[in-house]
Design an enzyme around this catalytic site. Structure first.
Site, PDB file in Angstrom:
ATOM      1  N   HIS A 135      -8.043   2.067   6.624  1.00 28.27           N
ATOM      2  CA  HIS A 135      -8.760   2.201   5.359  1.00 28.27           C
ATOM      3  C   HIS A 135      -9.143   0.850   4.767  1.00 28.27           C
ATOM      4  O   HIS A 135     -10.062   0.777   3.951  1.00 28.27           O
ATOM      5  CB  HIS A 135      -7.930   3.021   4.365  1.00 28.27           C
ATOM      6  CG  HIS A 135      -7.932   4.478   4.671  1.00 28.27           C
ATOM      7  ND1 HIS A 135      -7.899   5.454   3.696  1.00 28.27           N
ATOM      8  CD2 HIS A 135      -7.978   5.149   5.851  1.00 28.27           C
ATOM      9  CE1 HIS A 135      -7.925   6.654   4.267  1.00 28.27           C
ATOM     10  NE2 HIS A 135      -7.966   6.488   5.575  1.00 28.27           N
TER      11      HIS A 135
ATOM     12  N   HIS B 247      -5.316  10.097  14.861  1.00 27.38           N
ATOM     13  CA  HIS B 247      -4.620  11.349  14.603  1.00 27.38           C
ATOM     14  C   HIS B 247      -3.610  11.695  15.686  1.00 27.38           C
ATOM     15  O   HIS B 247      -3.030  12.771  15.661  1.00 27.38           O
ATOM     16  CB  HIS B 247      -5.630  12.475  14.411  1.00 27.38           C
ATOM     17  CG  HIS B 247      -6.442  12.331  13.165  1.00 27.38           C
ATOM     18  ND1 HIS B 247      -7.424  13.226  12.790  1.00 27.38           N
ATOM     19  CD2 HIS B 247      -6.413  11.385  12.191  1.00 27.38           C
ATOM     20  CE1 HIS B 247      -7.968  12.824  11.650  1.00 27.38           C
ATOM     21  NE2 HIS B 247      -7.372  11.710  11.276  1.00 27.38           N
TER      22      HIS B 247
END
Length: 748
Positions: A92, A283
Site C-alpha cells: 500500500h 493473497h
C-alpha cells in the site's frame, strides 16, 4: 465564566477565514514551495545516499526478521507472524503510484502522512508502522521510513519462504504531506461518483482528460457503460488503493470486477501477467479482517484525539484486536499456510466452486462449496472453510486472467518468478533509473521499465571541446528558437514524481517522442539531422560526444548567444556525461504517458481542456521541481526566445525574438496596454494600446496569469524592473541549467 472564555487569545496563526475560503479557485502557487529546507530537520548538508551506504543492511534485515514473530499484546500477530501485515503495508506504500502523472508511490514515505495514513484501505497499517519504530529508532537516519517500509515487505516475504528479486534503497524521506497529488474530488470516503462522472466518465476535475493517456486505452474502449475512470486516478473509489474487493460499487460480479482490476493495474504500469501474479502472490499470505460490524470502529488517525498519539481505528468489538479485528469488513483467509509461500491460492481457486456469502461485518465474499475446513484460524480457533474475494474470482472467470492463472497453477516456478519480478517492479517503479539504486541487493538484471541507459565510454569532452562544439552549432544555420526548443523538449519530459524522463538518453530522437506534437516533428528532424552531422564530424577525431550532450550543449550555446545579443555576457554551465539510449532500451508504450499534452512553457495545448491553463502550468512546474521564481523567469525567458510550438506568437511580448531580454515582463505589466479576452472561455487575449486601440500583443491565460495573479505579479515585477536586466539573465540561466540536469543523478 470558563477559563477558556477568559483566554486573551481568540486566534492563532493560520486560523480564521482563509484566502481559499473566499476564492476557492485561487491559483495554487504554494504547491511550488513544498518540501523546502524549512520543513526538513536534517539540514542542507545531510546526504541520505551517503548515510544509507554506511548502513549494515544485513543487520537491519536480521532485526526485522525478529520483529516478524515477536507478537505484541497490543496488536497480536495473525498466525504468529507479522509478515502478511507488513506485505500489505509495503504494497500500500508503493501501490498509490500511477503512470499517468508519475505521482504517488513509495518514494517519499507518504504513508506516514494524511491523507494516506487515514485512507480506509490503509486501516490498521498505523499499527504496522508502530511495530517498526524500534528498528527505525535503532538505525536512525541511515535508513528512511520510505526505504524501511519497502525493505520490511521484502523481509516479510523472505521470512515466509519466498525468494525476492532484490531490493534497492535510495528513497529519501520528506517531512510533510505531498499537496500536489490529485486523489479525486469526492468529499466522502469510498465515494466514486466524481471520478466516474456519475456514469458519464467525466474528466472535468482532473489534471488531464480521460482520453489523454494511451496507457490502458484498449481496456477503456471496452469499459462497461459509465465505467470510464478519470485520469490520472488509479483507484475506483476515494481512499482505496485499487479496486473494491467486493466488486464494482459493492456488486459481487467477478467479470465486472476484472474490468476495474485491469484498468487500475494498467494505470500503475502493470500488464495482465503482472496483475495476476501480484494479486495471487499477495493473497497467498495472511487474511482480511471483518470480525464484526464497522460501527464498532472509531475514527481514522487524523481524526482521533490527541491521547491516541497518531493511532486510529480503535474498535469496541470484543477485545478489538486479534480474532476480533475489524479492518476491511471482509473475513477471508485464502490458503492453508497463510504465513508460508505456497501455490494454495491457485489450487483452491480452481479446486472449488464458489458460493456468495457475507462476512460477519456484512460484506460480500465467497465460500467454497462442499469443502472441508482446512484453513487455519489466525488466533487458534477452529479451522475454517476456504474463502475468496470477488476480485480473487476475477482471476478465474476473466478469460485472459484465467489463462494466466491456470499456467501458474500448473507451473508454480513461473508463478514464483512472475511474483518476484512484479513485486520488485511494484516497490521500485517510482524510484527512478538504476543510477539511483543503493545497496548490496540491487539485482544485476536490467529491466525495460527502468528506462535503461548504456554505460558511458571513453573520456568526456573538455572545455576546449565544448567551446569548439558551440562554435560549430552556432555556425550551423540553426536559429536560437530551434536550438532552445529542441533542448527544452528533450529535458522537460522529466517528472519529479517518478524520476522519469529528461535529456539523458536522447530519447527525443526515438519513438514515441520524435512524433509528439509538442516536439514539432518536422523542425525536430531538421535540428537533429544537423546536430548528428556535427556529432559525427567531431567523433572522427577520437573523442566522443553523445547526441544527448550535444542537444543540451546546443541549447545552452543558443542561450549564451541570446544573452549576448541582449547585452549580457554569460557562460551557461555545462557538464558532459549523458549517453544515448537505443530504441530497444525504450518501451514506447511506457513513455507515452510522458507526452506533454499541455506545456505552458511552450504555450502549448494539444486541445482544449476543462482544467485552466495556469493550473496546468503549476502542475508542469511542480513536476520539474521548480520554485515559483524559477517558473516565472523560465516562462518569461522562453517566450522571448521563441519557444512556442507551431509558430504561435502568443505571449511573445517582444519585437526582438531570440534575444534574452526581460521584454515579456516589461510589456505585460505596461499600463499603456489594455487586455481583453478574445474568446468566450477567456482562453486567449489581445493587448491594445489604451489611446489608439491598436493591437500590440496576443497572449493566453498562461501569459496573463503573471499579471493577474498577485503572487506571480509580484515576481514578474522583479524581472520587469529597470535594474533587472542582468538578474533576469542570471536567474534564467540558473533555472535553465537546473532543468537540463534534472535527470543527472550521477552528479548528485
Amino acid at each position: 465564566m470558563s477559563n477558556e472564555a477568559k483566554c486573551p487569545f481568540n486566534h492563532t496563526a493560520g486560523s480564521g477565514t482563509s484566502n481559499r475560503d473566499w476564492w476557492p479557485k485561487q491559483l495554487r502557487v504554494d504547491l511550488l514551495a513544498q518540501h523546502s529546507s524549512k520543513s526538513n530537520p536534517m539540514g542542507e548538508d545531510f546526504d541520505y545516499a551517503e548515510a544509507f551506504k554506511s548502513l549494515d543492511l544485513a543487520a537491519v534485515k536480521a532485526d526485522l526478521a525478529k520483529v516478524m514473530t515477536d507478537s505484541q499484546d497490543w496488536w497480536p500477530a495473525d498466525f504468529g507472524h507479522y509478515g502478511p501485515l507488513f506485505v500489505r503495508m509495503a504494497w500500500h506504500s508503493a501501490g498509490t503510484y500511477r503512470i499517468g502523472d508519475g505521482r504517488g508511490g513509495a518514494g517519499r514515505g507518504q504513508q506516514r502522512f494524511a491523507p494516506l495514513n487515514s485512507w480506509p484501505d490503509n486501516v490498521n497499517l498505523d499499527k504496522a508502522r508502530r511495530l517498526l519504530w524500534p528498528v527505525k529508532q535503532k538505525y536512525g537516519n541511515k535508513i528512511s521510513w520510505a526505504d524501511l517500509l519497502i525493505l520490511t515487505g521484502n523481509v516479510a516475504l523472505e521470512t515466509m519462504g519466498f525468494k525476492t528479486f532484490g531490493f534497492a534503497g535510495g528513497r529519501a524521506d520528506v517531512w510533510e504531506p505531498d499537496l500536489d497529488v490529485y486523489w479525486g474530488t469526492e468529499s466522502t470516503w469510498l465515494g466514486g461518483d466524481d471520478r466516474y462522472g456519475k456514469g458519464k466518465g467525466s474528466s472535468s476535475q482532473g489534471e488531464i482528460p480521460a482520453d489523454a493517456h494511451r496507457h490502458g486505452q484498449e481496456q477503456a474502449r471496452t469499459a462497461p457503460a459509465g465505467r470510464n475512470l478519470e485520469n490520472p486516478l488509479a483507484a475506483v473509489q476515494m481512499g482505496l488503493i485499487y479496486v473494491n474487493p467486493e466488486g464494482p460499487e459493492g456488486n459481487p460480479d467477478p467479470l465486472a470486477a476484472a474490468h476495474d482490476i485491469r484498468e487500475t493495474f494498467a494505470r500503475m504500469a502493470m500488464d495482465d501477467e503482472e496483475t495476476v501474479a501480484l494479486i495471487a502472490g499477495g493473497h497467498t499470505f495472511g487474511k482480511t479482517h471483518g470480525a464484526g460490524d464497522a460501527k464498532h470502529v472509531g475514527r481514522e488517525p487524523e481524526g482521533e484525539d490527541m491521547d491516541s498519539q497518531g493511532l486510529g481505528w480503535k474498535s469496541s468489538f470484543g477485545s478489538g484486536v486479534g480474532g476480533d479485528t475489524i479492518s476491511s469488513g471482509l473475513e477471508v483467509t485464502w490458503t492453508q499456510t497463510p504465513a508460508q509461500w505456497s501455490n494454495y491460492f491457485f489450487e483452491n481457486l480452481f479446486k472449488y466452486e464458489w458460493e456468495l456469502t457475507k462476512s460477519p461485518a456484512g460484506a460480500h465474499q465467497w465460500v467454497a462449496k462442499g469443502a472441508d475446513a482446512v484453513i487455519p484460524h489466525a488466533h487458534g480457533g477452529a479451522p475454517l472453510l476456504p474463502t475468496m474475494l470477488t476480485t480473487d474470482l476475477s482471476l478465474r472467470f476473466d478469460p485472459a486472467y484465467e489463462k494466466i492463472s491456470r499456467r501458474f497453477l500448473e507451473h508454480p516456478e513461473q508463478f514464483a518468478d512472475a511474483f518476484a519480478r512484479a513485486w520488485f517492479k511494484l516497490t521500485h517503479r517510482d524510484l527512478g533509473p538504476r543510477s539511483r539504486y543503493l545497496g548490496p541487493e540491487v539485482p544485476a538484471e536490467e529491466l525495460i521499465w527502468q528506462d535503461p541507459l548504456p554505460q558511458a565510454e571513453g573520456a568526456q569532452i573538455d572545455a576546449a571541446d565544448v567551446a569548439a562544439l558551440k562554435a560549430k552549432v552556432l555556425g550551423s544555420g540553426l536559429s536560437v528558437p530551434e536550438l532552445v526548443a529542441t533542448a527544452w523538449a528533450s529535458a522537460s519530459t522529466f517528472r519529479g514524481g517518478d524520476m522519469r524522463g529528461g535529456a539523458n538518453g536522447a530519447r527525443i530522437r526515438l519513438a514515441p517522442q520524435k512524433d509528439w506534437a509538442a516536439n514539432q516533428p518536422a523542425q525536430l528532424a531538421k535540428v537533429l539531422k544537423t546536430l548528428e552531422g556535427i556529432q559525427s564530424a567531431f567523433n572522427q577525431g577520437g573523442k566522443k560526444v553523445s547526441l544527448a550532450d550535444l542537444i543540451v550543449l546546443a541549447g545552452s550555446a543558443a542561450v549564451e548567444k541570446a544573452a549576448q545579443d541582449a547585452g549580457v555576457a554569460v557562460a551557461v554551465p555545462f557538464r558532459a556525461g549523458r549517453v544515448d539510449a537505443s530504441q530497444e532500451q525504450t518501451d514506447a508504450a511506457s513513455f507515452a504517458p510522458l507526452e506533454p499534452i499541455v506545456d505552458g512553457f511552450r504555450n502549448f495545448q494539444k486541445q482544449r481542456y476543462a482544467v485552466r491553463g495556469e493550473d496546468m502550468l503549476i502542475d508542469k512546474a511542480q513536476q520539474l521541481t521548480l520554485s515559483a521564481p524559477e517558473m516565472t523567469v523560465l516562462v518569461g525567458g522562453l517566450r522571448v526566445l521563441g519557444n512556442n510550438v507551431g509558430g504561435s506568437t502568443k505571449g511573445m511580448f517582444t519585437d526582438r525574438v531570440g534575444v534574452l531580454s526581460n521584454d515579456f515582463f516589461v510589456n505585460l505589466l505596461d499600463m499603456a496596454t489594455e487586455w481583453k479576452s478574445t474568446s468566450p472561455a477567456q482562453e486567449e487575449f489581445e493587448g491594445r494600446d489604451r489611446k489608439t486601440g491598436a493591437v500590440k500583443w496576443a497572449g493566453t491565460r498562461v501569459d496573463l496569469v503573471f499579471g493577474s495573479n498577485a503572487v506571480l505579479r509580484a515576481l514578474a515585477e522583479v524581472y520587469a524592473s529597470a535594474d533587472a536586466k542582468e538578474k533576469f539573465v542570471k536567474d534564467f540561466v540558473a533555472a535553465w541549467v537546473k532543468v537540463m540536469e534534472l535527470d543527472r543523478f550521477d552528479l548528485k
